[in-house]
Design an enzyme around this catalytic site. Structure first.
Site, PDB file in Angstrom:
ATOM      1  CG  ASP A 138      -0.379   0.019   2.536  1.00 23.79           C
ATOM      2  OD1 ASP A 138       0.843  -0.223   2.644  1.00 23.79           O
ATOM      3  OD2 ASP A 138      -1.090   0.268   3.517  1.00 23.79           O
ATOM      4  CE1 TYR A 165       7.629   3.831   1.008  1.00 22.94           C
ATOM      5  CE2 TYR A 165       7.371   5.125  -0.993  1.00 22.94           C
ATOM      6  CZ  TYR A 165       8.023   4.136  -0.278  1.00 22.94           C
ATOM      7  OH  TYR A 165       9.074   3.468  -0.858  1.00 22.94           O
ATOM      8  CG  PHE A 189       8.907  -0.259  -3.756  1.00 21.99           C
ATOM      9  CD1 PHE A 189       9.303  -0.599  -2.473  1.00 21.99           C
ATOM     10  CD2 PHE A 189       8.267  -1.217  -4.527  1.00 21.99           C
ATOM     11  CE1 PHE A 189       9.080  -1.869  -1.959  1.00 21.99           C
ATOM     12  CE2 PHE A 189       8.032  -2.497  -4.027  1.00 21.99           C
ATOM     13  CZ  PHE A 189       8.445  -2.820  -2.737  1.00 21.99           C
ATOM     14  CG  HIS A 214       9.428  -6.197   1.330  1.00 26.57           C
ATOM     15  ND1 HIS A 214       9.997  -5.004   1.716  1.00 26.57           N
ATOM     16  CD2 HIS A 214       8.262  -5.869   0.711  1.00 26.57           C
ATOM     17  CE1 HIS A 214       9.210  -4.001   1.359  1.00 26.57           C
ATOM     18  NE2 HIS A 214       8.152  -4.498   0.746  1.00 26.57           N
TER      19      HIS A 214
END
Length: 223
Positions: free
Chosen positions: A65, A67, A78, A189
């Site tokens: 989701d 920031y 990202f 991740h």
């Protein structure tokens, strides 16, 4: 329902816009923007789609989701706008790009990944909005039905796309993708909590470019 989104995506997802869940999702999201501070700014909700038209997608990177801090989210997973500090996960992505490709990192490099979207990298969050300072707060609104449909549409209607799935959440999306038509690359991740478990050294960027070249497509200039 008329949705303001890139025309290729609007057509690819045509069977979604008039479904009851999407009408309910639209109402919920509008209510949240009226009730409190929500990111990204409303005009940027579909920015990932608008920046990377359906028929131009070559690589897909899936985030969870947006920031949740002020000024950070601008609709691309990202990524942050110019002038915003580069988040830790993106710092690690840049480090792996540099090590994988043998390209030095520029000091003070921006965290804005729009240059990747312009080359055919779909930077897609599974949930497209979030309440300020409350990560994962909108995961129950219904966004995942739409974004899963987007992944499935790419899998079904396109050929030779690279899907970069980082972390257990993104890796679960592999069930939506036909691995006989596309390349699926998985890794931990890039978060500082997990990057050392295998994200560093995964070499996804060179592997993606090798595959694209084998498909007769222009490779991505990652850095």
């Amino acid at each position: 329902m008329k949705v303001r989104i890139e025309s290729g995506w609007r057509e690819a997802l045509a069977d979604q816009w008039n479904q009851p869940y999407f009408a309910q999702l639209t109402q919920r999201v509008k209510a949240e923007y009226c009730r409190t501070m929500v990111f990204p700014p409303a005009p940027k909700i579909f920015a990932a789609f608008d920046a990377c038209p359906f028929d131009q997608v070559k690589v897909v990177i899936i985030g969870q989701d947006p920031y949740h801090g002020p000024g950070q989210a601008h609709g691309l997973c990202f990524s942050v706008p110019d002038g915003i500090d580069v988040p830790p996960s993106l710092q690690n992505i840049y480090k792996e790009m540099s090590a994988d490709l043998g390209v030095p990192l520029d000091a003070g490099r921006s965290g804005n990944l729009s240059y990747l979207a312009a080359q055919g990298v779909l930077l897609l969050n599974s949930t497209l909005t979030v309440e300020a300072h409350r990560p994962a707060s909108h995961q129950a609104l219904g966004w995942q039905t739409l974004t899963d449909a987007a992944i499935k549409a790419l899998s079904d209607k396109r050929q030779g796309i690279v899907f970069l799935l980082w972390g257990s959440y993104a890796i679960r999306k592999a069930e939506l993708i036909d691995g006989t038509k596309h390349l699926i690359l998985t890794a931990p991740h890039p978060s500082p909590l997990s990057a050392y478990r295998g994200f560093f050294g995964c070499r996804h960027f060179s592997k993606a470019n090798q595959y694209l070249e084998e498909q007769g497509k222009q490779p991505i200039k990652w850095l």
